[in-house]
Design an enzyme around this catalytic site. Sequence first.
Site, PDB file in Angstrom:
ATOM      1  N   CYS A 128       0.830  -1.199   0.000  1.00  0.00           N
ATOM      2  CA  CYS A 128       0.000   0.000   0.000  1.00  0.00           C
ATOM      3  C   CYS A 128       0.869   1.255   0.000  1.00  0.00           C
ATOM      4  O   CYS A 128       1.364   1.645  -1.054  1.00  0.00           O
ATOM      5  CB  CYS A 128      -0.991  -0.052   1.159  1.00  0.00           C
ATOM      6  SG  CYS A 128      -2.427   0.964   0.826  1.00  0.00           S
ATOM      7  N   HIS A 138      -3.474  -5.142   0.427  1.00  0.00           N
ATOM      8  CA  HIS A 138      -2.834  -5.665   1.642  1.00  0.00           C
ATOM      9  C   HIS A 138      -2.849  -7.200   1.631  1.00  0.00           C
ATOM     10  O   HIS A 138      -3.784  -7.806   2.151  1.00  0.00           O
ATOM     11  CB  HIS A 138      -3.582  -5.165   2.882  1.00  0.00           C
ATOM     12  CG  HIS A 138      -3.400  -3.713   3.139  1.00  0.00           C
ATOM     13  ND1 HIS A 138      -2.381  -3.216   3.912  1.00  0.00           N
ATOM     14  CD2 HIS A 138      -4.090  -2.637   2.705  1.00  0.00           C
ATOM     15  CE1 HIS A 138      -2.457  -1.896   3.950  1.00  0.00           C
ATOM     16  NE2 HIS A 138      -3.486  -1.524   3.227  1.00  0.00           N
ATOM     17  N   GLU A 198      -1.292  -9.203   3.400  1.00  0.00           N
ATOM     18  CA  GLU A 198      -1.203  -9.797   4.742  1.00  0.00           C
ATOM     19  C   GLU A 198      -2.571 -10.111   5.333  1.00  0.00           C
ATOM     20  O   GLU A 198      -2.697 -10.978   6.195  1.00  0.00           O
ATOM     21  CB  GLU A 198      -0.403  -8.875   5.683  1.00  0.00           C
ATOM     22  CG  GLU A 198      -1.110  -7.589   6.144  1.00  0.00           C
ATOM     23  CD  GLU A 198      -1.025  -6.435   5.147  1.00  0.00           C
ATOM     24  OE1 GLU A 198      -0.744  -6.686   3.961  1.00  0.00           O
ATOM     25  OE2 GLU A 198      -1.252  -5.273   5.563  1.00  0.00           O
TER      26      GLU A 198
END
Length: 600
Positions: A423, A552, A554
């Site tokens: 990001c 993102h 993750e």
Amino acid sequence: MPTENSDILAEAGHKTQETEYYSPIPDGYVKGKHKYVVVMGTVMSGLGKGIFSSSVAKLLKDKGLRVSPIKMEGYLNIDSGTLNPYRHGEVFVLDDGMETDMDLGTYERILDQNLTGDNFTTSGQIYRGVLDKERHGGYLGRDVQMIPHVTGEVKYLLRKLAVKQNAEVVFVEVGGTVGDFENAFYIEALRELAFEEGPDSVCFVALTYVIEPRALGEQKSKAAQLGIKRMMELGVQPHIIACRGRNPVGDKAREKIAMFSNVPANRVFSMHDRDSIYTIPEQMHAEGLDIQILSILNMHSRVRPAQEDKARKQWSRFVNALTRRRKYSISVGITGKYAELRDAYASIDKALEHCGAHLSADIDIKWLDTIAMDTAAPESIANTLRTLDAVIVPGGFGHRGTEGKIASVKYCRENLTPYLGICLGFQMAVVDFARNVCGIPDAASSEFDQNAANPVIDILPEQKKIEGLGGNMRLGGKQVQLTAGSLASILYDNQTEIRQRFRHRYEVDPKFIDTLEKHGLIFSGRHPEQPIMQVLELPFATHPYFIGAQFHPELTSRPLHPAPLFMGLIAAAIRHAYPEVPAEQISERWLPFVKEPIQS
Ligand code: GLN
């Protein structure tokens, strides 16, 4: 008992104005079909209610039951979007765009299940629902009260969740601690729910803490007893007690707690500290916690044993990989404004943990203070980064630390250190490339300089309209088109369209795309229709691993399905740390990892 429970339900649903009951029932709700496990904390906060609740939910899911968790927060904010990660940990974004507490991440990871805004509520949401209804004349002339109206709203939400997600078991985690002012109405609502649903429908779990003062050298259960008493004063009799503690909670303490709380000793469990939370489900199963819950809810006949064996085997392969000695040892730097606070980057921490297990790498995370790096000389930045095998620049907001981040990207790009930009880290890679490769020295993001002459990263209102968000954040799961044959596509198992979660306002200004690409930056992931850049990479031939994502990754890394962009990073970091591995083996080394995770 005044009437049959079913009568209460019927009455409550249809004659709200004539009765003291107010308990609207959602369409399609069938009593007895849905069961509830309620987890509350006593003695103190921070006991790991979410970890407990998701681990039990996982055990039941492994048995073939459909489960839905919900976290009920006491605070008045409508969501977690405005909470400072310093105070409250990271903001976890769900696929539907809901910004939630980081605990929802724990649920998604342990259950390997996507959740929605229905799996999360706050007092603010509940009150807003009640007040909106009041303004629309929803209470038919009644004075609106905490009981039964606010509690009625809570029960309605829980039942609606059960119907909507077709859940056989709803896991309710009540935020805070029993006795808090803020969650009292949740507890009251759950007490009412248990009464209305009848026997075998709601299993209350008290998570408590057994103290072990060093000076005494023994476990003391009084605080736990008092905490559970407080719960009983509120009309809730726990069925299960789980004792957190530094060490395994011994028989003496468990027996005392059992005696004072009307819970048989075989339903008082020790849930002492563990090295890894992922070992908890197996421990719970070994101690029979799942069996006890099935008995309390009278659900033994609903389980599917064949499914359970397979699920348990997969999980224990992961846990073995997690706990065995690792072959490699690497260090990964993460730049961040909240470098002091790991919780602010919890999902990144977890994604790395998943990859470390799958790739047999011990990952030493070094948190880098980019604010200090903002003004540091290049040599001092080089000295800090030289010892690292990979660098991640994670998401972030605001100006502070961005020059340090750009300097870190530059170092990684020029020195062939594996790099993953997430990001803001993606945006900083664009700024570095524009400044230092394309020769636009004043390239910037308008987020940190509104008057920048060359804002390669900017807010583009005309693009925001596309997703109907105005100047707001672009949030939640969106499609990303990947160029066939690109590093990104290879990492995602040769897919050309993936779904990823976003949380950003700024993006690459399309008028710079041509220049950036001409100088060698590859935009390998894009919005399916619009010129919104979503993944960037450098050619494999010029850099071992340099990739950035506007999304993102993750947030969707799961123990059994680690995020491919992290897997690639760690595989490349291993190669960086162990250069004796021949270069031509590199793709052979990570591709099987991505396709068939855990390697023996
Ligand atoms: N601040 C940047 C934006 O709003 C990046 C956001 C983020 O990293 N989550 O676009």
